[in-house]
Design an enzyme around this catalytic site. Structure first.
Site, PDB file in Angstrom:
ATOM      1  CG  ASP A  11      -0.129  -0.111   2.615  1.00 11.53           C
ATOM      2  OD1 ASP A  11       0.789  -0.601   2.647  1.00 11.53           O
ATOM      3  OD2 ASP A  11      -0.942   0.259   3.501  1.00 11.53           O
ATOM      4  CG  HIS A 241       7.098  -0.180  10.370  1.00 10.63           C
ATOM      5  ND1 HIS A 241       6.968  -0.518  11.404  1.00 10.63           N
ATOM      6  CD2 HIS A 241       6.539   1.214  10.168  1.00 10.63           C
ATOM      7  CE1 HIS A 241       6.799   0.544  12.386  1.00 10.63           C
ATOM      8  NE2 HIS A 241       6.562   1.654  11.486  1.00 10.63           N
TER       9      HIS A 241
HETATM   10  O1  RIB Z   1       2.479  -0.210  10.855  1.00 12.92           O
HETATM   11  C1  RIB Z   1       3.298  -0.195   9.954  1.00 12.92           C
HETATM   12  C2  RIB Z   1       2.529  -0.697   8.512  1.00 12.92           C
HETATM   13  O2  RIB Z   1       1.647  -0.053   8.217  1.00 12.92           O
HETATM   14  C3  RIB Z   1       3.579  -0.350   7.522  1.00 12.92           C
HETATM   15  O3  RIB Z   1       3.444  -1.307   6.441  1.00 12.92           O
HETATM   16  C4  RIB Z   1       3.175   1.034   6.697  1.00 12.92           C
HETATM   17  O4  RIB Z   1       3.576   1.213   5.490  1.00 12.92           O
HETATM   18  C5  RIB Z   1       1.707   1.012   7.019  1.00 12.92           C
HETATM   19  O5  RIB Z   1       1.169   0.086   5.967  1.00 12.92           O
HETATM   20 CA    CA Z   2       2.855  -0.725   4.096  1.00 11.31          CA
END
Ligand code: RIB
Ligand code: CA
Length: 308
Positions: A11, A241
Site C-alpha cells: 500500500d 517497518h
Molecule cells: O504499521 C506499519 C505498517 O503500516 C507499514 O506497512 C506501513 O507502511 C503501514 O502500512
Molecule cells: Ca505498508
C-alpha cells in the site's frame, strides 16, 4: 545463491517505497510482481504508486490491482498524516507510463504461486485482504508457496494505531485472522522488531549524495515521515517497518524468533490486536522478537547504494 522470487503486496506508502526499492535492487531477490491494496492510501493511489516505483527503479515489474476495502469492517481512514495525501510525503503525484495488469491481485498471486511451486516468498506489507482472498480463491496455495513473511502486528509490543493494534492488521483484522489460521509457514515481522530499527534524516541525505535519483526521492519523502514520527512518537527518525520485512526474507538469521500460534482480536476495543492463541488449534507462526539493528540498516543502505 539463486535469486529468491518474491511478491510484494503493498500500500505504497513511504516505507513501502523503501521495501520495493530494496527488493528491486538486491541481487538476492527477484521481485516478480507487486500487488496493490488500500491502506496507507486509497487503492487507486497505491496501484499508481507501485507502478511509479517500478519506473523509478527502471524495471518492468508487473503490478496487479487488489482490494479497495476490508473483508468485513467499514474502512478506516487512510494514513495521509503519516505518508502524505499522495503517499510519498510532499512529493507531488505523478502518473506512470506503464499499465497495470487486468487480472485481479488475488488471482494473480494464485497463478504465480501455481506456476512456481515451492519457489515464491509472499511478502505482504499492507492490510492482508488480498492474501485472505487469494487463500479463499485457491486454498492449495498454502502448501505451494515457499513461505509468507508478513509486516504486521505486535505480539508483545502493543499497537501503533491504537494501544492494541498495528496499522496493517487494524485495517483488515478479519483478513489477517484468516491468514494466521491457514496451514502455511508464516513469519511475523511485527512492531516487536520494526519499531527498533530507526533511520535518521542524515542517513537519507547521505544516501541522496550517493545515489541521487532514489536517494533524493527517499530523502524528500522521509522529511514528511520523520516529521510525523517526531510529533506523534517523539523520535528523531523513522521506523523501517516494510524494508526490514523484505530484508527478513533473505537474511532470516538477523532476527531471533519465538514460535506461537497467532489469532487476531475481532472485538472492540482490542480489535486488530495480534495475540497468542489459547484455545484454537493453529500452526505456530515464526514471530520475530529481536533484530540485529546495525546489520539490517547496513544491508538496506548498502543495497540501495550499490544496486542502482
Ligand atoms: O504499521 C506499519 C505498517 O503500516 C507499514 O506497512 C506501513 O507502511 C503501514 O502500512
Ligand atoms: Ca505498508
Amino acid at each position: 545463491m539463486k535469486c529468491q522470487k518474491i511478491i510484494i503486496d503493498t500500500d505504497p506508502g513511504i516505507d513501502d517505497a523503501m521495501a520495493i526499492f530494496f527488493a528491486g535492487l538486491s541481487d538476492k531477490l527477484d521481485l516478480v510482481a507487486m500487488t496493490s491494496v488500500f491502506g496507507n492510501v486509497t487503492l487507486d493511489i497505491a496501484t499508481r504508486n507501485a507502478m511509479v516505483l517500478a519506473e523509478i527503479l527502471k524495471q518492468k515489474i508487473p503490478v496487479s490491482r487488489g482490494f479497495s476495502k476490508p473483508l468485513v469492517q467499514i474502512p478506516n481512514p487512510v494514513s495521509d498524516y503519516v505518508h502524505g495525501e499522495e503517499g510519498f510525503g510532499d512529493i507531488p503525484a505523478r502518473e506512470p507510463k506503464s499499465k497495470e495488469l487486468s487480472i485481479p491481485a488475488h488471482e494473480y498471486i494464485c497463478d504465480l504461486i501455481n506456476a512456481n511451486v515451492g519457489e515464491i516468498i509472499l511478502c505482504p506489507v499492507g492490510p492482508l485482504t488480498n492474501i485472505a482472498m487469494a487463500l479463499r480463491h485457491d486454498p492449495t496455495i498454502a502448501a505451494k508457496v515457499k513461505s509468507i513473511v508478513i509486516m504486521g502486528g505486535g505480539v508483545f509490543s502493543g499497537g501503533n494505531v491504537t494501544e492494541y493494534a498495528e496499522a496493517n492488521i487494524w485495517n483488515d483484522p478479519h483478513a489477517a485472522d484468516e491468514v494466521f489460521a491457514a496451514d502455511w509457514e508464516v513469519t511475523v515481522i511485527g512492531l516487536d522488531v520494526t519499531q527498533k530499527v530507526i533511520c535518521s534524516h542524515s542517513e537519507f541525505s547521505e544516501l541522496s549524495r550517493n545515489v541521487p535519483i532514489i536517494g533524493s526521492f527517499l530523502e524528500q519523502a522521509t522529511e514528511f515521515y520523520i516529521r510525523f514520527y517526531k510529533e506523534a512518537v517523539g523520535i528523531d527518525g523513522c521506523q523501517m517497518h516494510d524494508p526490514i520485512t523484505v530484508i527478513a526474507t533473505i537474511y532470516p538469521d538477523l532476527f531471533t524468533y519465538e514460535y506461537h500460534p497467532i489469532e487476531v482480536c475481532l472485538e472492540s476495543p482490542r480489535i486488530g490486536e495480534t495475540i497468542i492463541c489459547k484455545n484454537k488449534k493453529r500452526r505456530p507462526a515464526k514471530v520475530a522478537v529481536d533484530v540485529d539493528i546495525d546489520a539490517v540498516k547496513k544491508i538496506f543502505f548498502d543495497t540501495i547504494k550499490t544496486g542502482f
